[in-house]
Design a protein around this motif. Structure first.
Motif, mmCIF file in Angstrom:
data_model
loop_
_atom_site.group_PDB
_atom_site.id
_atom_site.type_symbol
_atom_site.label_atom_id
_atom_site.label_comp_id
_atom_site.label_asym_id
_atom_site.label_seq_id
_atom_site.Cartn_x
_atom_site.Cartn_y
_atom_site.Cartn_z
ATOM 1 N N ALA A 71 0.742 -1.360 0.080
ATOM 2 C CA ALA A 71 -0.077 0.305 -0.096
ATOM 3 C C ALA A 71 0.978 1.347 -0.021
ATOM 4 C CB ALA A 71 -1.021 -0.116 1.125
ATOM 5 N N GLN A 72 0.670 2.019 -0.851
ATOM 6 C CA GLN A 72 1.442 3.225 -1.113
ATOM 7 C C GLN A 72 0.480 4.701 -0.980
ATOM 8 O OE1 GLN A 72 4.889 3.427 -2.764
ATOM 9 N NE2 GLN A 72 4.782 1.226 -2.316
ATOM 10 N N ALA A 73 1.137 5.784 -0.181
ATOM 11 C CA ALA A 73 0.632 6.709 0.103
ATOM 12 C C ALA A 73 1.465 8.039 -0.002
ATOM 13 C CB ALA A 73 0.093 6.807 1.533
ATOM 14 N N ALA A 74 1.177 8.917 -0.722
ATOM 15 C CA ALA A 74 1.511 10.269 -0.604
ATOM 16 C C ALA A 74 1.184 11.402 0.467
ATOM 17 C CB ALA A 74 1.819 10.763 -2.097
ATOM 18 N N SER B 14 -2.723 11.289 -2.188
ATOM 19 C CA SER B 14 -2.837 10.324 -3.276
ATOM 20 C C SER B 14 -2.346 8.989 -3.020
ATOM 21 C CB SER B 14 -1.761 10.804 -4.424
ATOM 22 O OG SER B 14 -1.762 10.151 -5.627
ATOM 23 N N LEU B 15 -3.073 8.032 -3.382
ATOM 24 C CA LEU B 15 -2.717 6.866 -2.628
ATOM 25 C C LEU B 15 -2.840 5.594 -3.968
ATOM 26 C CD1 LEU B 15 -5.571 5.061 -2.339
ATOM 27 C CD2 LEU B 15 -5.769 7.112 -0.918
ATOM 28 N N THR B 16 -2.201 4.563 -3.561
ATOM 29 C CA THR B 16 -2.316 3.308 -4.675
ATOM 30 C C THR B 16 -2.094 1.980 -3.927
ATOM 31 O OG1 THR B 16 -1.774 2.380 -6.890
ATOM 32 C CG2 THR B 16 0.188 3.548 -5.406
ATOM 33 N N VAL B 17 -2.411 0.864 -4.572
ATOM 34 C CA VAL B 17 -2.017 -0.510 -4.033
ATOM 35 C C VAL B 17 -1.518 -1.041 -5.013
ATOM 36 C CG1 VAL B 17 -2.882 -2.723 -2.963
ATOM 37 C CG2 VAL B 17 -3.743 -0.250 -2.289
ATOM 38 N N THR B 18 -0.304 -1.981 -4.847
ATOM 39 C CA THR B 18 0.385 -2.586 -5.930
ATOM 40 C C THR B 18 0.633 -4.102 -5.221
ATOM 41 O OG1 THR B 18 2.207 -2.827 -7.212
ATOM 42 C CG2 THR B 18 2.731 -1.585 -5.128
ATOM 43 N N GLN B 19 0.753 -4.914 -6.220
ATOM 44 C CA GLN B 19 1.424 -6.038 -6.076
ATOM 45 C C GLN B 19 3.022 -6.382 -6.202
ATOM 46 O OE1 GLN B 19 -0.873 -7.489 -9.569
ATOM 47 N NE2 GLN B 19 -2.128 -8.918 -8.235
ATOM 48 N N PRO C 152 3.923 6.052 -11.308
ATOM 49 C CA PRO C 152 2.543 6.133 -11.028
ATOM 50 C C PRO C 152 1.943 7.165 -9.899
ATOM 51 C CG PRO C 152 3.365 3.868 -11.243
ATOM 52 C CD PRO C 152 4.430 4.865 -11.086
ATOM 53 N N MET C 153 2.754 7.453 -8.979
ATOM 54 C CA MET C 153 2.240 8.454 -7.967
ATOM 55 C C MET C 153 2.323 9.767 -8.780
ATOM 56 S SD MET C 153 0.868 8.412 -5.214
ATOM 57 C CE MET C 153 1.372 6.836 -4.415
ATOM 58 N N LEU C 154 3.350 9.888 -9.566
ATOM 59 C CA LEU C 154 3.599 11.210 -10.105
ATOM 60 C C LEU C 154 2.245 11.683 -10.995
ATOM 61 C CD1 LEU C 154 7.259 11.328 -10.884
ATOM 62 C CD2 LEU C 154 6.001 12.597 -9.214
ATOM 63 N N GLN D 50 -0.552 10.396 -10.543
ATOM 64 C CA GLN D 50 -1.992 10.658 -9.935
ATOM 65 C C GLN D 50 -2.042 12.349 -9.252
ATOM 66 O OE1 GLN D 50 -3.337 8.016 -6.859
ATOM 67 N NE2 GLN D 50 -2.736 6.179 -8.068
ATOM 68 N N LEU D 51 -0.600 12.404 -8.758
ATOM 69 C CA LEU D 51 -0.534 14.045 -7.933
ATOM 70 C C LEU D 51 -0.758 14.931 -9.130
ATOM 71 C CD1 LEU D 51 2.616 13.628 -6.201
ATOM 72 C CD2 LEU D 51 0.391 13.984 -5.245
ATOM 73 N N ALA D 52 -0.506 14.724 -10.581
ATOM 74 C CA ALA D 52 -0.669 15.505 -11.683
ATOM 75 C C ALA D 52 -2.200 15.668 -11.871
ATOM 76 C CB ALA D 52 0.106 15.324 -12.924
ATOM 77 N N ALA D 53 -2.904 14.697 -11.738
ATOM 78 C CA ALA D 53 -4.287 14.590 -12.002
ATOM 79 C C ALA D 53 -5.149 15.406 -10.869
ATOM 80 C CB ALA D 53 -4.804 13.101 -12.047
ATOM 81 N N LEU D 54 -4.711 15.731 -9.779
ATOM 82 C CA LEU D 54 -5.312 16.423 -8.707
ATOM 83 C C LEU D 54 -5.739 17.708 -9.314
ATOM 84 C CD1 LEU D 54 -3.128 15.571 -5.578
ATOM 85 C CD2 LEU D 54 -5.615 14.514 -6.254
ATOM 86 N N PRO D 55 -7.055 18.480 -8.616
ATOM 87 C CA PRO D 55 -7.385 19.407 -8.968
ATOM 88 C C PRO D 55 -6.324 20.678 -8.770
ATOM 89 C CG PRO D 55 -9.117 18.311 -7.931
ATOM 90 C CD PRO D 55 -7.896 17.687 -7.722
ATOM 91 N N ALA D 56 -6.326 21.602 -9.712
ATOM 92 C CA ALA D 56 -5.160 22.640 -9.721
ATOM 93 C C ALA D 56 -5.487 23.596 -8.285
ATOM 94 C CB ALA D 56 -5.371 23.689 -10.978
ATOM 95 N N SER D 57 -6.725 23.509 -7.860
ATOM 96 C CA SER D 57 -6.927 24.434 -6.870
ATOM 97 C C SER D 57 -6.284 23.945 -5.608
ATOM 98 C CB SER D 57 -8.541 24.358 -6.344
ATOM 99 O OG SER D 57 -9.086 23.023 -6.082
ATOM 100 N N LEU D 58 -5.837 22.696 -5.592
ATOM 101 C CA LEU D 58 -5.214 22.064 -4.449
ATOM 102 C C LEU D 58 -3.733 22.626 -4.276
ATOM 103 C CD1 LEU D 58 -6.340 18.389 -4.133
ATOM 104 C CD2 LEU D 58 -7.265 20.490 -2.885
ATOM 105 N N GLY D 59 -3.255 23.067 -5.404
ATOM 106 C CA GLY D 59 -1.819 23.610 -5.389
ATOM 107 C C GLY D 59 -0.904 22.968 -6.157
ATOM 108 N N THR D 60 0.261 22.929 -6.433
ATOM 109 C CA THR D 60 1.207 22.332 -7.059
ATOM 110 C C THR D 60 2.316 21.590 -6.263
ATOM 111 O OG1 THR D 60 0.729 23.580 -8.892
ATOM 112 C CG2 THR D 60 2.851 22.050 -8.899
ATOM 113 N N PRO D 61 2.764 20.285 -5.976
ATOM 114 C CA PRO D 61 3.658 19.804 -5.250
ATOM 115 C C PRO D 61 5.071 20.405 -5.908
ATOM 116 C CG PRO D 61 2.042 17.963 -6.062
ATOM 117 C CD PRO D 61 2.079 19.130 -6.963
#
Length: 465
Positions: free
Chosen positions: A298-301, A311-316, A326-328, A330-341
């Motif tokens: 289980a992954q979490a940012a 952001s989160l994901t689960v992998t085998q 993959p996490m990058l 997901q971060l890029a797909a977040l709404p722009a209103s949340l800011g930019t990492p």
């Protein structure tokens, strides 16, 4: 039948009166059951503000009146936030717990309803997760900046003792088929004197046939051939890349490079490939503290300023090296209103030159440990700046140089005090150490539910009082 007379009300000057017989003069209000700052009240307020219209359209209008999706979702979220994961325990809590009675408004959804709702709407949780992040941003609790990434192994809803290697399954299939044929031949004999006392031939045959069917179904469900094909394609690409590098070195140096040449991969399943007969999509993984278990990765940012999971994901996959890209995404797909990492912190398990370049391509400054640092470093190493960076340094070398600076060490230190405590609280305080569902897709949805519960629990602490 004699009944015991009611006990008199105990009234003593030094104690509160005890009276369990007198009814309410007016009906009680569930709104009076909890204090204003209670977590259950906060979760209900947040869930009521979410857009659950998609759940309403899919869930209502079938047979008798259904429970509102916001009620069931609030029960699940509060349950995961307080360590109650079983649908049967959630149903029981609507009778026993004041907080659960408040959320359910005095109703009692049965465990089948809760379990079905959880399985059915796992895909919709991703959208609700983002809505909660947007709400946190509106409450001035979240502004993306520095992100800390890590992974943790969480036990699957399956025993590792139900795992068999592909080679062992093939051996067992041959053995069981031979035993079935032998038992059938024994049953067909007119004289069954050779049958041991107490042996029931039909039961013995049926038991072996069931095992054969289970193993055959597991091989189909796990899709061993597809897994082997994907692995072969990956290994083939790596093999060709190694050959290209050797040829390039040969052209540059004019002589054959030393060492053994790379060996081409072998297609098809390997004898050591693991198949679990209970949850075929889980994997045998090395867990913290040593040993192996049937688990998922289980992954979490986590945002370092608020400790909210963004952001989160689960992998085998057992290692973390392939989880940065993959996490990058997901971060890029977040709404722009949340800011930019702006920065990404990760331990050495995520390090590769390709991951460093991928972060820079997304406009994120990577701080990924190149190797494990020794504990109790000398003061000269902790409080001095490194030498000048060569002009022709690569991206990976430049990042390694930044990690040796005072500012880089201070920033990287945030990783251990943000994402690791989140995992520690989820596992030790909330008690979530094993998935309830099976299969990668369902497990990913349950991990979203866990992180959603954590975010709401964290937001309840951060909100202005």
């Amino acid at each position: 039948m004699r009944t015991c007379p009611p006990k008199p009300v105990r009234e003593m000057s030094r104690f509160h009166p005890v009276d369990r017989q007198t009814g309410y003069l007016l009906p009680p209000s569930v709104d009076e059951w909890l204090p204003e700052d209670h977590l259950a009240r906060f979760i209900v307020e947040v869930v009521d503000r979410l857009d659950v219209s998609a759940l309403e359209k899919a869930y209502a209008g079938r047979g008798s009146a259904a429970y509102h999706p916001s009620v069931l979702l609030s029960l699940l979220v509060y349950g995961y936030a307080t360590g109650v994961f079983s649908s049967r325990k959630l149903e029981r809590a609507t009778y026993d717990s004041v907080a659960f009675r408040f959320i359910a408004a005095g109703t009692h959804p049965d465990h089948d309803t809760l379990a079905t709702f959880r399985r059915r709407f796992l895909d919709e949780l991703a959208g609700l997760f983002v809505q909660v992040l947007e709400m946190a941003q509106e409450m001035k609790l979240l502004k993306l900046g520095t992100i800390s990434l890590d992974g943790t192994k969480i036990k699957a809803n399956a025993s590792r003792h139900r795992a068999l290697s592909h080679g062992r399954i093939e051996q067992l299939e041959i053995q069981l088929k031979a035993e079935v044929e032998s038992l059938l031949a024994m049953a067909e004999q007119a004289d069954q004197s050779a049958v041991p006392d107490g042996m029931n031939l039909p039961e013995e045959i049926a038991r072996r046939q069931v095992r054969l069917d289970v193993m055959a179904a597991a091989k189909v469900k796990v899709k061993v051939e597809e897994r082997a094909k994907a692995r072969f394609e990956k290994e083939q690409a790596e093999y060709e890349a190694k050959l290209a590098r050797r040829e390039q070195k040969t052209k540059e140096s004019g002589r054959k490079p030393g060492g053994k040449p790379p060996q081409p991969p072998v297609a098809g399943p390997k004898a050591q490939d693991q198949l679990n007969l209970t949850d075929g999509e889980s994997r045998i993984m090395l867990v913290a503290g040593g040993g192996f278990d049937q688990a998922y990765n289980a992954q979490a940012a986590v945002d370092t300023s608020s400790m909210l999971v963004v952001s989160l994901t689960v992998t085998q996959a057992c290692n973390d090296k392939e989880q940065v890209v993959p996490m990058l995404e997901q971060l890029a797909a977040l709404p722009a209103s949340l800011g930019t990492p702006k920065e990404l912190l990760a331990d050495t398990g995520f390090y590769s030159a390709g991951n460093v370049e991928a972060c820079e391509a997304c406009g994120i400054d990577p701080f990924i440990a190149v190797k494990r640092e020794q504990h109790h470093q000398a003061p000269q190493e902790r409080f001095t700046e490194p030498g000048a960076l060569p002009a022709d340094a690569t991206s990976a070398q430049a990042m390694a140089h930044k990690l040796k600076t005072k500012a880089g060490r201070a920033l990287y230190a945030l990783r251990k005090q943000t994402v690791e405590p989140v995992f520690g609280i989820i596992k030790s305080v909330l008690g979530f150490r094993q998935f309830s569902l099976r299969g990668l897709k369902k497990v990913s949805g349950e991990w979203t539910l866990v992180c959603l519960a954590w975010n709401l629990k964290r937001m309840a602490v951060l909100r202005p009082q």
